[in-house]
Every structure is written in C-alpha cells, then in structure tokens.
Design a protein around this motif. Structure first.
Motif, PDB file in Angstrom:
ATOM      1  N   THR A  50       0.676  -0.970   0.181  1.00  0.00           N
ATOM      2  CA  THR A  50      -0.153   0.022  -0.038  1.00  0.00           C
ATOM      3  C   THR A  50       0.995   1.559  -0.072  1.00  0.00           C
ATOM      4  O   THR A  50       0.504   1.809  -1.092  1.00  0.00           O
ATOM      5  CB  THR A  50      -1.445  -0.038   1.129  1.00  0.00           C
ATOM      6  N   ALA A  51       1.708   1.371   1.013  1.00  0.00           N
ATOM      7  CA  ALA A  51       2.687   2.976   1.032  1.00  0.00           C
ATOM      8  C   ALA A  51       3.262   2.768  -0.166  1.00  0.00           C
ATOM      9  O   ALA A  51       3.498   3.527  -0.428  1.00  0.00           O
ATOM     10  CB  ALA A  51       3.690   2.129   1.703  1.00  0.00           C
ATOM     11  N   LEU A  55       2.492   6.344  -3.134  1.00  0.00           N
ATOM     12  CA  LEU A  55       3.420   6.979  -2.801  1.00  0.00           C
ATOM     13  C   LEU A  55       3.919   7.358  -4.419  1.00  0.00           C
ATOM     14  O   LEU A  55       4.092   8.605  -4.897  1.00  0.00           O
ATOM     15  CB  LEU A  55       4.784   6.618  -2.439  1.00  0.00           C
ATOM     16  N   GLU A  92      -8.559   2.110   1.697  1.00  0.00           N
ATOM     17  CA  GLU A  92      -8.802   2.111   3.646  1.00  0.00           C
ATOM     18  C   GLU A  92      -9.085   3.169   3.430  1.00  0.00           C
ATOM     19  O   GLU A  92      -9.799   3.762   2.987  1.00  0.00           O
ATOM     20  CB  GLU A  92      -7.156   2.110   3.689  1.00  0.00           C
ATOM     21  N   ARG A 115      -1.833  14.675   4.904  1.00  0.00           N
ATOM     22  CA  ARG A 115      -0.308  13.155   5.694  1.00  0.00           C
ATOM     23  C   ARG A 115      -0.865  12.387   4.660  1.00  0.00           C
ATOM     24  O   ARG A 115       0.500  11.326   4.254  1.00  0.00           O
ATOM     25  CB  ARG A 115      -0.633  13.178   6.855  1.00  0.00           C
TER      26      ARG A 115
ATOM     27  N   PRO B  48       4.813  15.358   6.596  1.00  0.00           N
ATOM     28  CA  PRO B  48       5.636  14.792   6.280  1.00  0.00           C
ATOM     29  C   PRO B  48       4.619  13.841   5.460  1.00  0.00           C
ATOM     30  O   PRO B  48       3.305  13.229   6.076  1.00  0.00           O
ATOM     31  CB  PRO B  48       6.068  13.482   7.493  1.00  0.00           C
ATOM     32  N   THR B  50       2.820  10.269   4.562  1.00  0.00           N
ATOM     33  CA  THR B  50       3.322   8.757   5.266  1.00  0.00           C
ATOM     34  C   THR B  50       3.593   7.826   4.674  1.00  0.00           C
ATOM     35  O   THR B  50       3.823   6.412   4.812  1.00  0.00           O
ATOM     36  CB  THR B  50       1.064   9.100   5.924  1.00  0.00           C
ATOM     37  N   ALA B  51       2.985   7.782   3.184  1.00  0.00           N
ATOM     38  CA  ALA B  51       3.678   7.083   2.247  1.00  0.00           C
ATOM     39  C   ALA B  51       4.558   6.595   1.762  1.00  0.00           C
ATOM     40  O   ALA B  51       5.291   5.648   2.361  1.00  0.00           O
ATOM     41  CB  ALA B  51       2.723   7.169   1.144  1.00  0.00           C
ATOM     42  N   ALA B  52       5.158   7.626   2.067  1.00  0.00           N
ATOM     43  CA  ALA B  52       6.634   8.024   1.568  1.00  0.00           C
ATOM     44  C   ALA B  52       7.832   7.461   2.572  1.00  0.00           C
ATOM     45  O   ALA B  52       8.640   6.417   2.962  1.00  0.00           O
ATOM     46  CB  ALA B  52       7.601   9.410   1.473  1.00  0.00           C
ATOM     47  N   ARG B  53       7.333   7.369   4.115  1.00  0.00           N
ATOM     48  CA  ARG B  53       7.965   7.021   5.072  1.00  0.00           C
ATOM     49  C   ARG B  53       7.198   5.861   6.019  1.00  0.00           C
ATOM     50  O   ARG B  53       8.414   4.884   5.921  1.00  0.00           O
ATOM     51  CB  ARG B  53       7.064   7.894   6.658  1.00  0.00           C
ATOM     52  N   ASN B  54       5.934   5.681   5.322  1.00  0.00           N
ATOM     53  CA  ASN B  54       5.897   4.019   5.496  1.00  0.00           C
ATOM     54  C   ASN B  54       7.285   2.876   4.751  1.00  0.00           C
ATOM     55  O   ASN B  54       7.288   1.693   4.485  1.00  0.00           O
ATOM     56  CB  ASN B  54       4.831   3.938   4.923  1.00  0.00           C
ATOM     57  N   LEU B  55       7.503   3.770   3.676  1.00  0.00           N
ATOM     58  CA  LEU B  55       7.580   2.808   2.396  1.00  0.00           C
ATOM     59  C   LEU B  55       9.473   2.590   2.435  1.00  0.00           C
ATOM     60  O   LEU B  55       9.833   1.516   2.678  1.00  0.00           O
ATOM     61  CB  LEU B  55       7.568   3.312   0.538  1.00  0.00           C
ATOM     62  N   SER B 116      -0.701  -3.773   4.401  1.00  0.00           N
ATOM     63  CA  SER B 116      -0.255  -2.150   4.945  1.00  0.00           C
ATOM     64  C   SER B 116       1.635  -1.642   6.266  1.00  0.00           C
ATOM     65  O   SER B 116       1.204  -0.991   6.474  1.00  0.00           O
ATOM     66  CB  SER B 116      -1.306  -1.765   6.576  1.00  0.00           C
ATOM     67  N   ARG B 117       1.797  -3.229   5.916  1.00  0.00           N
ATOM     68  CA  ARG B 117       3.255  -3.087   6.727  1.00  0.00           C
ATOM     69  C   ARG B 117       2.588  -2.962   8.161  1.00  0.00           C
ATOM     70  O   ARG B 117       3.608  -2.353   8.919  1.00  0.00           O
ATOM     71  CB  ARG B 117       4.609  -2.319   6.173  1.00  0.00           C
TER      72      ARG B 117
END
Lengths: 345, 345
Positions: A50-51, A55, A92, A115, B48, B50-55, B116-117
DNA sequence: AGTTAAAATGACAACGCTGTCAAATAGCTA
DNA sequence: TAGCTATTTGACAGCGTTGTCATTTTAACT
C-alpha cells in the motif's frame, strides 16, 4: 518471504508495468496476459504494498471518514457501510472523530488529508454542514461526499456530492401517524438546534400539523440536544408544565431523546402508550431495547454510508467504475412499535 | 503547494536527513539545530508524507485494531482509546471489524498486515483468545497486544503483551453486593460460552457464593450470548420456570443482557428492584439509559484500550519511549444504581 | 500482401522519505 | 596545541510501486 511486483512479473514472464495494470484493473491488457499474471499473483500470494502504491500513484488508496457524533450506533453503522465499500475497492479507511466546535477544525482535517494524501472524504453531519470545511476541501481540490439532511434539490451542481436523508418526510409521516391515532396535542423534543436534521424534522412536523388543520403551538416545542439526558429533561419540562393535561404525544428528536422521554414519563408514573405516545427517529438498535419498544422511522445508516462511499469512488476513480445505481436521497420509513397508541379521551 | 522534506532542509540550512531526525525525534541532534528545523517546519507548514515514510522506513506508521464484537459502545471506546494514543505518536489506525467464526480469519488478518505493513496489532476479545491467530502473528513476527479477561499471571513471558480485565473480581464484587443485600437465590444469565469473560465472571460469581456459604445451583445459570435479546430470553426462562418463587436477583452477562432481563421482568410485571434485583457488567452508557438505571461494574474501555496501545508502542518503537506507567490489569469497580435493592422477604 | 491505425507491452525515472555509512565538528586530555 | 574520542551532520542509495512515453504487436483496412 516478501513478494514484490517484480517477482510476479518474472514469474509471469511480463514486465512490472503489466502486472501493475492487472492489479489496478486498467484496460488494455489481453485476456491471456491477464490470466497469466493473475495466476502468478495467486501462486506467489502477492500482496501489493500500500505504501508504495500511495507514494508512486497520483492519489492514495485511502479515504477518510470524518465525524462528530456521540451516538455509537450511528458511527458504527457509518463505518461499516463505508468499510464494506472500501474492501470492495481495495481502499483503506482512515477514521477521524473530531469536535465540530473546535476552532481549527479545517486545519486539522487539511493536515490529515495531506499527510495521508487521502483520495477523498466522507463527511457526516454536523460537519457536513459547515461551510468553512467545504470551502477548504474545494480549495484543496479533494473530492468528498456530504451526508446531509433534506432532499436532492434543484441545485444539481452541489447535489453531485451529497447524499440526503429526508428527515422532513420522516417527521411528516410520524406526525401524521399520531394525528391519525387521534392526537391533537403533539409535542416535539428537538435535537441540537444547529443540526439541519433538527430543522428538517421540525418543519415536517409543522407541515403535517398544518395539513391536518392543527394549530402549531410554540410551547409544545422543546429545544435540546440529541442525547438521552436531553430527552429526559425535555419531556419533564413539557409534562410538568401546565401543558401536561393537554399533551398526549411526544416526538423525540431521535431514538435516544425518545428513550429519555420514556424514562421521564416513567418517573412521572405516566403509562406508555395508554396515557402518552412517544416516538423516535432513526431506528437504532436502541429503539428495540426500551420498554415499550419505540415507534420510530427506520434509517439504514449502513446502507446510506455505503452509498456515500460509492458516490465518492465514482468520482475518485475517474471514468471507470461508473456506478449508476447510487441512491442519493433516502427517505426513512415509519416502524410502528409499542410506544404509540390511540390518544386518550 | 506541496512541501517536502527537502524544502524544509533548504529552508533550515541543513540536510534532509537531519530534518528526518528531528521529525522522528531521534537523538543526536543539537538543540540549536533542532530549533532551526522546527522553525522551518512551522513556517512552511510541512506535513510528512505517510506513504513515503512507510515505504522508506523499516516499519510503517500504522497499527491495526481487530475486533468482532456487536457492541457499538464497546467498539467506539476501543477505537477512541487507541486513536488518542496513535495521535500522540503520529500513527494511523487501521480498523478491521471481522467475523471470528470465519474459516480463513488468520489469512485475512495476515493479508491486512502485509498490505499495510502494520507496525502492530491490538486484538480484542474474542479474537484475542484464538490461538491460531496468535500463532500466525508470532510466525509473522508482528508485535501485538491482546485484550484478555483474567489477571496478570505468573507466565511473565506471555503477559508481556497482554492487558487484562479482571472479570472474576468484578463478578465477585457484584455477587457479594447482592448477598449483602440479603439475596440468597441469585441467577446468572451468561454471555457467549466461548468468551473467556463469561467463564471468568461465572467463576467470580461461584466463588462469592461459596465464600458466603451459599450453595451453587446449576439451574440458576442460563447460557446465552452477549445480547439484549438473549437477556430477555434468559430471564424469561429462569423466571418462568418453577424457580421464579426463589430467584430474587439476576446477574446479566453484560449491560445489554441485564437490560434484556429488565425488559423481561417488565413484561412479567415484576417490579425492579422491589421484587427482583438485576445487575450488569461494563457500565456502558446503556446502563444509564434503562429504567431503573443499572447497577453494574465500571470498566473504562477507552482507558483500557489506550493502555493497550501504549504497551504496543513501547514494544514497537524499540528503546525510546519506554512507557513505564502502563497498567496491565484493570479491575472494574462496582457502580450501584437503582436496579438492585434488598432481597424481598 | 502492404499500409496504417489501434491496442498491448515494456523501460525507466520518479514518488518523498529513511537506513547506512562516511565525513565533519565538538569536546576532551595531556 | 596536537591528538584522540564522542557527538553531530550529510551524501546517497533504495524502499515497491505507478506515470510517461517509446516500442512492439495485433487488427483492420485497401
């Protein structure tokens, strides 16, 4: 262990992009290729990340549900309806309870949208009625669907992202039901004044009275909030007043208010429905758990919210998935139970 | 329009990595640098992604809440508690209602986690009690916190990721309360058999009886589910039986069951609490909206779930944020209202 | 069969951030 | 002040996808 789109591509003997096309149901993929890829997906048990999708893609695979409503039943129904649609679409859901009174509400919502790069938003009342929030969303260019009280008006432009619940009609029907039972002095314990549903329900009540040549009496209306406590107080105020002799029926702003009225009546040793009829709105599970069970107007919040999500997705996903079965105006229908009966002599 | 970490870095005259350090509250950043960066963040209103941070990160900034519980009040409290902690930590919450009976429950949850890790999971009963799910989570190496009925046992290894609600103690206290009021024939309308809370509450009830030299009577226990309807039926079954003359008090498996019992008593023209005392469990808003209001055991589900989230984060975020104020066993405390009174002669 | 348009596929660079590891700076001690 | 260690900072690759655009294949015509 971790299966990426690249693994699937190799396994299926195609490029990553083609796999991407398949899992996103994009057109222009030959059936044969599609099947090959799907097979590989199954065999490797591939789960798109998903991430990464969020992105890389234009918008994320998440929508938000914003609410400020103390009624647990209502919220759960809303969540479940939207959630079921999300599951279907592979999205989601980000839930966001908040406080409508709060100063910087718009900023908070805007932050959340940025975000998570939300693809869209479902707004429930009373937040759906706040113009500053709508303006902010328009400015941000985020698509959204508003759950509103009323009915689909002429203003097609605005209506395009609204789902209506016709509280006017519901109130009219219930009031008429009471009138038919012989009630002439019908009181109304309102919910929060600033909610559109309150004005709509009040208007429906008034119209029904008027259509049946019953004079509207300002003293029969009590302003409160959409809570049990408020129902108790409202009913007490109305019944303890000199009016008690006159009032034979009370319309509660919603089921909780009606349950509160029921409670108050009990405290005052008033028999329901022999001496007093009481009805609610919404048909929450609550209305089946009072004694006697409440006459109310059924409002399928889970179905309504599911349609809200449908409408949102039909706008979000561009051209594909043009859902034409979206209902945009819901009219609650009356459910007669034991809390209403013929007017006493 | 869109502000990235790079913009902030330039604005503050530092590298992207340093900005990253600041927003992640990593150590080894000079105070002066920290302030510079924070200023830039404020000035540019940086959010920030979120998607990029998660990835990019090792784990994502999202945890899941899994539940299978029809009680709206319970769920909302759970959500709000976890949500408040998430907000604090800058995490997102993925809610996942599901059906515990479902065959491939574990697979479904596993899929959700992978997609969703998820950084962790909060499991509510009865899912928290299902060993296959726990095994799957252990295998996946995902951290989780289980909400359980019982109390923190000797097995410290397991206890490390459990939050307990001491239903035994609560049931004991309520039963004792009834005994003190002179009741000798106390019935129990149980919730779902397979829930641990049911066995715990039943055990507490039995223990209290035993400690007060009251013989346990199997016929006074009715097996049902945690629902209003079940409460109605259970109470009817108990009271319509020849036992009616004997039973002077009923313990409902939870507030809804108790409300159902109340409803049944009303149908049978039994006065509460004059002829029959009834009590519930949980102290949901529900228990204040019946007539008479329910005696029950207060269980702060929002606080409990907030601590569950705390516990989860204390494990997730590694060393920093060692929250030492986490309560792992909650004991509900009795709230005496109007549904219980002295035993009739 | 030859030409052309349309459909299907692929190569590759983003997306915005964090992990790794190397470089620079600060704080000591002798 | 040199010399060393501890602390703070930065350069850069890479996380797993999708968007863009070029390329290949197929279909539809003369």
């Amino acid at each position: 262990m971790k299966v990426t789109i690249n693994d699937v591509a190799k396994h299926a003997g195609v490029s990553m992009k083609t796999v991407s096309r398949v899992i996103n149901k994009e057109p222009s993929v030959r059936k044969k290729t599609y099947d090959q890829v799907m097979l590989a997906v199954k065999e490797l048990n591939y789960q798109p990340n998903t991430a990464a999708r969020n992105l890389a893609g234009t918008s994320s695979f998440a929508i938000g549900l914003v609410y400020d409503n103390p009624n647990a039943y209502y919220i759960i129904d809303m969540q479940n309806g939207v959630l079921s649609r999300c599951k279907e679409e592979g999205y989601e859901l980000v839930i966001h309870p908040c406080n409508a009174q709060q100063e910087d509400m718009q900023a908070e919502i805007a932050t959340m949208i940025k975000r998570s790069r939300l693809a869209g938003l479902v707004l429930t009342p009373p937040l759906s009625e706040q113009q500053p929030i709508i303006d902010m969303l328009d400015e941000l260019g985020v698509s959204y669907v508003r759950l509103l009280s009323g009915h689909n008006e002429d203003d097609a432009e605005k209506a395009r992202n609204c789902i209506y619940v016709d509280d006017f009609a519901a109130a009219y029907e219930i009031t008429e039901h009471l009138i038919t039972l012989g009630h002439k002095h019908i009181a109304f314990v309102c919910g929060d004044e600033e909610h559109k549903s309150t004005t709509e329900r009040l208007a429906g009540y008034k119209q029904a009275l008027a259509d049946h040549q019953i004079a509207f009496n300002e003293a029969f209306v009590h302003n409160g909030t959409y809570s049990f406590e408020s129902g108790v107080q409202g009913a007490k105020a109305l019944l303890e007043d000199g009016n008690r002799k006159q009032i034979t029926a009370i319309l509660g702003g919603n089921d909780e208010v009606a349950a509160g009225a029921l409670f108050a009546a009990r405290l005052m040793n008033i028999e329901i429905p022999a001496q007093l009829s009481i009805s609610g709105f919404e048909d929450s599970p609550f209305s089946r758990q009072t004694w006697p069970k409440l006459t109310t107007a059924h409002q399928a919040n889970d179905v309504i919210s599911e349609h809200a999500a449908r409408l949102l997705f039909s706008k979000t996903r561009g051209s594909r998935n043009q859902d034409k079965d979206i209902i945009t105006t819901f009219t609650p229908s009356m459910v007669v139970r034991e809390s209403t009966g013929p007017a006493p002599q």
